[in-house]
Scaffold this active site. Structure first.
Site, PDB file in Angstrom:
ATOM      1  N   ASP A 123     -16.668 -33.955 -25.079  1.00  0.00           N
ATOM      2  CA  ASP A 123     -15.576 -34.432 -24.227  1.00  0.00           C
ATOM      3  C   ASP A 123     -15.981 -34.301 -22.757  1.00  0.00           C
ATOM      4  OD1 ASP A 123     -15.553 -31.631 -24.623  1.00  0.00           O
ATOM      5  OD2 ASP A 123     -13.515 -31.502 -23.856  1.00  0.00           O
ATOM      6  N   HIS A 136     -21.126 -35.532 -32.134  1.00  0.00           N
ATOM      7  CA  HIS A 136     -19.910 -36.001 -31.467  1.00  0.00           C
ATOM      8  C   HIS A 136     -20.091 -35.896 -29.959  1.00  0.00           C
ATOM      9  CE1 HIS A 136     -15.507 -36.595 -31.177  1.00  0.00           C
ATOM     10  NE2 HIS A 136     -15.557 -35.724 -30.180  1.00  0.00           N
ATOM     11  N   ASP A 192     -23.772 -35.332 -40.368  1.00  0.00           N
ATOM     12  CA  ASP A 192     -24.324 -35.851 -39.114  1.00  0.00           C
ATOM     13  C   ASP A 192     -23.644 -37.180 -38.778  1.00  0.00           C
ATOM     14  OD1 ASP A 192     -25.839 -36.252 -36.853  1.00  0.00           O
ATOM     15  OD2 ASP A 192     -27.479 -37.211 -37.963  1.00  0.00           O
ATOM     16  N   GLU A 234     -20.748 -31.400 -33.147  1.00  0.00           N
ATOM     17  CA  GLU A 234     -20.615 -31.729 -31.733  1.00  0.00           C
ATOM     18  C   GLU A 234     -21.793 -31.101 -30.991  1.00  0.00           C
ATOM     19  OE1 GLU A 234     -16.634 -31.242 -30.326  1.00  0.00           O
ATOM     20  OE2 GLU A 234     -17.097 -31.746 -28.249  1.00  0.00           O
TER      21      GLU A 234
HETATM   22  O1  9MR Z   1     -13.608 -35.157 -28.687  1.00  0.00           O
HETATM   23  C1  9MR Z   1     -12.891 -33.945 -28.834  1.00  0.00           C
HETATM   24  C2  9MR Z   1     -13.851 -32.809 -29.041  1.00  0.00           C
HETATM   25  O2  9MR Z   1     -14.662 -32.670 -27.912  1.00  0.00           O
HETATM   26  C3  9MR Z   1     -13.094 -31.526 -29.319  1.00  0.00           C
HETATM   27  O3  9MR Z   1     -13.998 -30.514 -29.746  1.00  0.00           O
HETATM   28  C4  9MR Z   1     -12.059 -31.728 -30.405  1.00  0.00           C
HETATM   29  C5  9MR Z   1     -11.166 -30.501 -30.575  1.00  0.00           C
HETATM   30  O4  9MR Z   1     -10.535 -30.129 -29.414  1.00  0.00           O
HETATM   31  O5  9MR Z   1     -11.227 -32.838 -30.128  1.00  0.00           O
HETATM   32  C6  9MR Z   1     -11.935 -34.041 -29.967  1.00  0.00           C
HETATM   33  O6  9MR Z   1     -11.023 -35.010 -29.644  1.00  0.00           O
HETATM   34  C7  9MR Z   1     -10.198 -35.501 -30.681  1.00  0.00           C
HETATM   35  C8  9MR Z   1      -8.818 -34.908 -30.582  1.00  0.00           C
HETATM   36  O7  9MR Z   1      -8.806 -33.529 -30.809  1.00  0.00           O
HETATM   37  C9  9MR Z   1      -7.856 -35.587 -31.547  1.00  0.00           C
HETATM   38  N1  9MR Z   1      -7.872 -37.008 -31.348  1.00  0.00           N
HETATM   39  C10 9MR Z   1      -9.185 -37.591 -31.521  1.00  0.00           C
HETATM   40  C11 9MR Z   1     -10.115 -37.008 -30.505  1.00  0.00           C
HETATM   41  C12 9MR Z   1     -11.471 -37.691 -30.511  1.00  0.00           C
HETATM   42  O8  9MR Z   1     -12.159 -37.489 -31.688  1.00  0.00           O
HETATM   43  O1  9MR Z   2     -16.351 -23.969 -29.644  1.00  0.00           O
HETATM   44  C1  9MR Z   2     -14.950 -23.985 -29.818  1.00  0.00           C
HETATM   45  C2  9MR Z   2     -14.611 -23.363 -31.138  1.00  0.00           C
HETATM   46  O2  9MR Z   2     -14.956 -21.999 -31.123  1.00  0.00           O
HETATM   47  C3  9MR Z   2     -13.142 -23.530 -31.425  1.00  0.00           C
HETATM   48  O3  9MR Z   2     -12.886 -23.087 -32.728  1.00  0.00           O
HETATM   49  C4  9MR Z   2     -12.755 -24.997 -31.285  1.00  0.00           C
HETATM   50  C5  9MR Z   2     -11.280 -25.250 -31.516  1.00  0.00           C
HETATM   51  O4  9MR Z   2     -10.506 -24.634 -30.567  1.00  0.00           O
HETATM   52  O5  9MR Z   2     -13.057 -25.443 -29.988  1.00  0.00           O
HETATM   53  C6  9MR Z   2     -14.425 -25.402 -29.715  1.00  0.00           C
HETATM   54  O6  9MR Z   2     -14.618 -25.826 -28.426  1.00  0.00           O
HETATM   55  C7  9MR Z   2     -14.439 -27.205 -28.142  1.00  0.00           C
HETATM   56  C8  9MR Z   2     -13.487 -27.285 -26.987  1.00  0.00           C
HETATM   57  O7  9MR Z   2     -12.212 -26.844 -27.395  1.00  0.00           O
HETATM   58  C9  9MR Z   2     -13.385 -28.669 -26.397  1.00  0.00           C
HETATM   59  N1  9MR Z   2     -14.700 -29.154 -26.071  1.00  0.00           N
HETATM   60  C10 9MR Z   2     -15.574 -29.181 -27.210  1.00  0.00           C
HETATM   61  C11 9MR Z   2     -15.778 -27.786 -27.746  1.00  0.00           C
HETATM   62  C12 9MR Z   2     -16.788 -27.768 -28.874  1.00  0.00           C
HETATM   63  O8  9MR Z   2     -16.315 -28.355 -30.023  1.00  0.00           O
END
Ligand code: 9MR
Ligand code: 9MR
Length: 873
Positions: free
Chosen positions: A350, A680, A728, A737
């Site tokens: 993100d 991702h 993957d 991610e």
């Molecule tokens: O792209 C987002 C990713 O970086 C985060 O780890 C994840 C959890 O916070 O969320 C992803 O975004 C998704 C969102 O949570 C729900 N709607 C779809 C988003 C894109 O996949």
């Molecule tokens: O790395 C984070 C993981 O420990 C948590 O369980 C998860 C859900 O809260 O979020 C991960 O962090 C994401 C962050 O919320 C948004 N950017 C992407 C991060 C990696 O997935």
């Protein structure tokens, strides 16, 4: 997903109330009988798992509202098919009978046509239902017999053609009939699992065979030409809990001959090829570090440095359509000012920037560098010096890894609440988009408004900790920046003590991750430790020794990550020279080796040889980062003790990450035969848009996550054994991610591994050294010290170079009895002609005057003679 009792009741009621709406209109097909237990072909038709794998075109963004999938549809589209909501890969069996059913509403009201069809021209239609949708949800259905086999048909709701704009919502979409969908089976390649990159000549060489056999198997190691160069029998290990596989292990450590294209053959299978080489990890070190430049926000990424495919415009400098980050307001009601929070790294896939996670990632880059001052195998840090990375700052006289860390440090400093504002000195928890954006998306094209989120104690302490590290590590290179860091560190720590319990909300996860944490005692410990190491201040020593984390268990089996950072403080207290009382320091160091012993025990219990237990709780979001961090603890234990078993543990951890695992998957892009490449990421969106790149070589995937917290993996992998819970695919953000804190762990480990060269036997020390500080000059602007080295070996040393590093801004002004030079914090003393020869037992002494502006000034814990570490007394 199984409907909850409440949902089931709702379904029954709806079915009774809308029986009249059930129409069968499949063209030209006789009505069919579909048994009640016929298999479901639609994935996530209840939307319990969110939006995925549903797609839309010609509509507004898809979202789940009150458990239903909804989208706005513009009015005035010419055809029904000018806008659609659908799902691909719906399997159909020729001659099988199906029932298609769904709930739909449209406000104010529209015709919605549900079509099962070939998803591309000529769009052969298998069934269709015309639903007159109104503001009240109603159920529609049809039955049909599939006219042909199609493993990948499309279900599409054509929602275009109404005069007025509509809000269309769907629920309980179902297509029952045919054969049960085939469970997903990953292609795992040869059953002999190796580190696909290779093994260090003197290091451990282990492999895992997946087999039905329970008796030992013959194995052969073959050279590139096919010649058998070693052979033996494997060790049966039974069923591995993490993978559910029956496995055996192979140890071919005794073969030490470097070469490329080796394979391991057993049970009729040939492994992926691998090398035996002492330079395996040199480029992994730079690849893993290079990731950070490519993730930078607020600067154009230069294709001449990193390849044209990674070139992109600067993101988030307020150039339209971007709406940040040079003057970012708070979320409504949170603050009355805007901050310039440009720069830093995008956190992950993100475009958010989070102080908490930025903290641990920055710490690890700084620690990667600091290790060059305290670890014998880091050899003075030449491999991490200036012009070792492809960053714009190369050639500026500062080690590039510090330049990279500074890009984030400058951002973190900008997140501090300015003086005169409420909560001054605290750090805002994060800054990100107001709403989630879709994938892929070049940062420069992000149209979302950006917002600062409230300050938090955790973020403030992350800032305090890394700013304190910054103060000592930058002191030799940029005194003004080091001072700025030191000031920020102290003010942030004071602000956190004044506001010790301001927590980020776990619910604040729209448009960005929450990074919530309601126990900040570990952040307090870490920050106090870093401030103590940089300043030597008694108050910080009091705070850190009073923390329960100073003597508590900070190295859990599952490792550490952004939420639990006491380990960071403990590791630095163990490695960075300080005035910690000797007994306490010894205890701190012993806690690191005790943790490393525990990780070795875990590793030996795992047939895939990783330092992580085999239960589902040990495979979680981002676990690859924690696995790498357990290897960091093992590596640190080696640095402290020079006991090769710890080094071997760190090396074996790399085997798991690079392919010795149930999926036969290297989790590092560009490394190994079969590697993750679709992580991702909005930037590395190649899977969705071929004009975008894959992640760069050296990008670590989050890894197997039994929690399956994204809808894509939840659908695809339900019921997976922990080590198989990974795919993957760019949609699987909870298993696959990229993230700065996972890559920082990889970078630290890769740098350690590269430093091990051949991983030859560790020689016994052949020198001893004493460092005596004769005290500060009056006024405190400098001090006088003397170093004595003694040849404790059996051979005469003819010509010597002694080396050590200062902790902060100390600078040698003049020296005697050796030629002393200084680069950064590292001091190099070369013999004079009259004391070049050191017979066994002989000593040489040299002394110097050095200046300093203050701060901690402990004796070094590493002094080397001709590159080899001396015992200290
Ligand atoms: O792209 C987002 C990713 O970086 C985060 O780890 C994840 C959890 O916070 O969320 C992803 O975004 C998704 C969102 O949570 C729900 N709607 C779809 C988003 C894109 O996949
Ligand atoms: O790395 C984070 C993981 O420990 C948590 O369980 C998860 C859900 O809260 O979020 C991960 O962090 C994401 C962050 O919320 C948004 N950017 C992407 C991060 C990696 O997935």
């Amino acid at each position: 997903m199984t409907p909850s009792p409440r949902r089931r009741r709702r379904l029954a009621l709806l079915a009774a109330a809308t029986a009249l709406a059930l129409t069968g209109t499949a063209p030209g097909v006789a009505h069919a009988e579909v048994p009640p237990d016929a298999p479901e072909q639609i994935k996530n038709g209840t939307f319990d798992a969110g939006v995925s794998p549903w797609f839309s075109y010609g509509t507004g963004p898809l979202g789940v509202t009150a458990g239903r999938l909804c989208a706005t549809v513009p009015g005035g589209l010419a055809n029904p098919w000018d806008a659609g909501i659908g799902q691909d890969a719906v399997p159909l069996k020729a001659g099988a009978e199906y029932e298609l059913s769904f709930d739909v509403s449209a406000t104010p009201g529209a015709n919605v046509r549900a079509v099962v069809q070939l998803g591309t021209a000529p769009y052969t239609q298998y069934a269709a239902v015309d639903a007159a949708a109104t503001g009240t949800s109603r159920r529609f259905a049809t039955t049909f017999t599939a006219s042909e086999d199609n493993p990948s048909a499309q279900l599409i709701f054509q929602v275009g053609g109404a005069a007025a704009e509509q809000t269309v919502c769907l629920d309980d979409v179902s297509l029952r009939g045919g054969e049960p969908p085939k469970p997903y089976e990953p292609d795992t390649g040869p059953r002999v699992r190796v580190n696909q990159v290779g093994y260090l000549p003197g290091g451990p060489k282990n492999a895992t065979i997946v087999t039905e056999a329970t008796a030992p198997l013959d194995w052969q190691l073959r050279s590139a030409s096919g010649a058998v160069v070693a052979s033996g029998r494997s060790t049966p290990r039974g069923v591995d809990a993490a993978s559910g596989q029956n496995v055996q292990t192979v140890d071919f450590s005794a073969h030490r001959t470097p070469g490329t294209g080796y394979t391991l053959v057993a049970d009729g299978e040939t492994s992926h090829p691998f090398d035996i080489s002492g330079t395996l990890y040199d480029r992994l070190r730079s690849d893993a570090l290079q990731f950070f430049y490519i993730q930078r926000s607020g600067i154009a990424i230069d294709g001449d440095l990193v390849g044209e495919e990674y070139a992109r415009r600067a993101g988030h400098l307020d150039v339209a359509p971007n709406r940040g980050d040079t003057s970012v307001p708070c979320q409504p009601g949170v603050c009355d000012y805007s901050l310039d929070v440009r720069g830093g790294w995008y956190d992950a896939g993100d475009h958010g920037k989070y102080v908490v996670n930025g903290g641990i990632a920055t710490y690890q880059l700084l620690s990667t560098f600091e290790r060059t001052k305290t670890a014998a195998t880091a050899d003075g840090g030449a491999a991490l010096g200036d012009s070792t990375l492809r960053v714009p700052e190369r050639g500026n006289g500062v080690p590039d890894v510090l330049d990279e860390a500074r890009w984030e440090l400058e951002f973190l400093l900008r997140m501090q609440v300015p003086a005169g504002k409420p909560l001054a000195g605290m750090a805002h928890h994060k800054i990100h988009d107001r709403n989630w954006t879709g994938l892929p998306l070049d940062p420069a094209d992000d149209p979302q408004p950006r917002e600062l989120h409230p300050p938090s104690t955790a973020a403030t302490l992350n800032l305090a900790a890394v700013a304190a590290q910054c103060a000592r590590l930058f002191a030799p290179y940029d005194a003004a920046f080091a001072t700025r860091c030191g000031t920020a560190a102290r003010s942030a720590y004071a602000a956190a003590k004044a506001h010790p319990a301001i927590y980020a909300s776990p619910a604040d996860s729209t448009g960005g991750g929450a990074y919530d944490d309601t126990d900040v005692s570990d952040e307090f410990y870490w920050a106090a430790a870093e401030l103590y190491l940089s300043t030597g201040g008694a108050a910080y020593l009091t705070d850190l020794t009073a923390s329960r984390h100073h003597t508590g268990a900070v190295f859990g089996d599952q490792g550490f990550a952004w939420q639990g950072v006491a380990a960071l403080g403990r590791l630095d207290l163990a490695t960075v020279p300080s005035g910690l009382p000797a007994a306490d320091r010894a205890r701190v160091r012993a806690s690191v080796t005790a943790a490393a012993d525990r990780y070795l025990e875990i590793l030996r219990g795992q047939a895939y040889g990783l330092p992580m237990p085999g239960d589902a709780n040990s495979y979680f979001w981002g676990a690859n980062g924690n696995i790498a961090n357990n290897a960091v603890v093992l590596a640190t234990a080696f640095d402290l003790t020079r006991d090769a078993k710890y080094r071997d543990g760190a090396v074996q951890t790399a085997d798991y990450l690079l392919g010795r695992n149930a999926l036969n998957m290297s989790y590092v892009t560009g490394w190994g035969e079969q590697h993750a490449r679709n992580q991702h990421s909005r930037i590395f969106g190649n899977q969705l848009d071929p004009t975008m790149p894959n992640p760069p070589a050296g990008s670590l995937a989050g890894g197997a996550n039994a929690g399956l917290q994204d809808p894509f993996s939840a659908n695809l992998l339900a019921g997976c054994k922990p080590m198989f819970c990974f795919v993957d695919d760019i949609n699987s953000y909870s298993t696959n991610e990229v993230a700065i804190n996972w890559n920082s762990a990889l970078a630290w480990l890769a740098s350690f591994l590269a430093d091990q060269d051949d991983a030859a036997a560790v020689p016994a020390p052949t020198c001893a050294a004493t460092y005596t500080n004769y005290g500060a000059w009056s006024g405190g602007t400098g001090f006088t010290a003397q170093v004595t080295i003694r040849n404790t070996g059996t051979a005469t040393v003819d010509g010597w170079t002694a080396r050590f590093a200062f902790t902060g801004d100390q600078r040698v002004r003049d020296a005697w009895l050796a030629k002393v030079t200084q680069s950064g914090a590292t001091v190099t003393a070369r013999n004079e002609s009259y004391n070049a020869r050191l017979a066994p037992g002989a000593t040489a002494t040299f002394g110097f005057n050095a200046t300093t502006s203050g701060g901690a000034n402990p004796a070094p814990t590493l002094i080397t003679l001709n590159g080899a570490p001396c015992t200290l007394s």
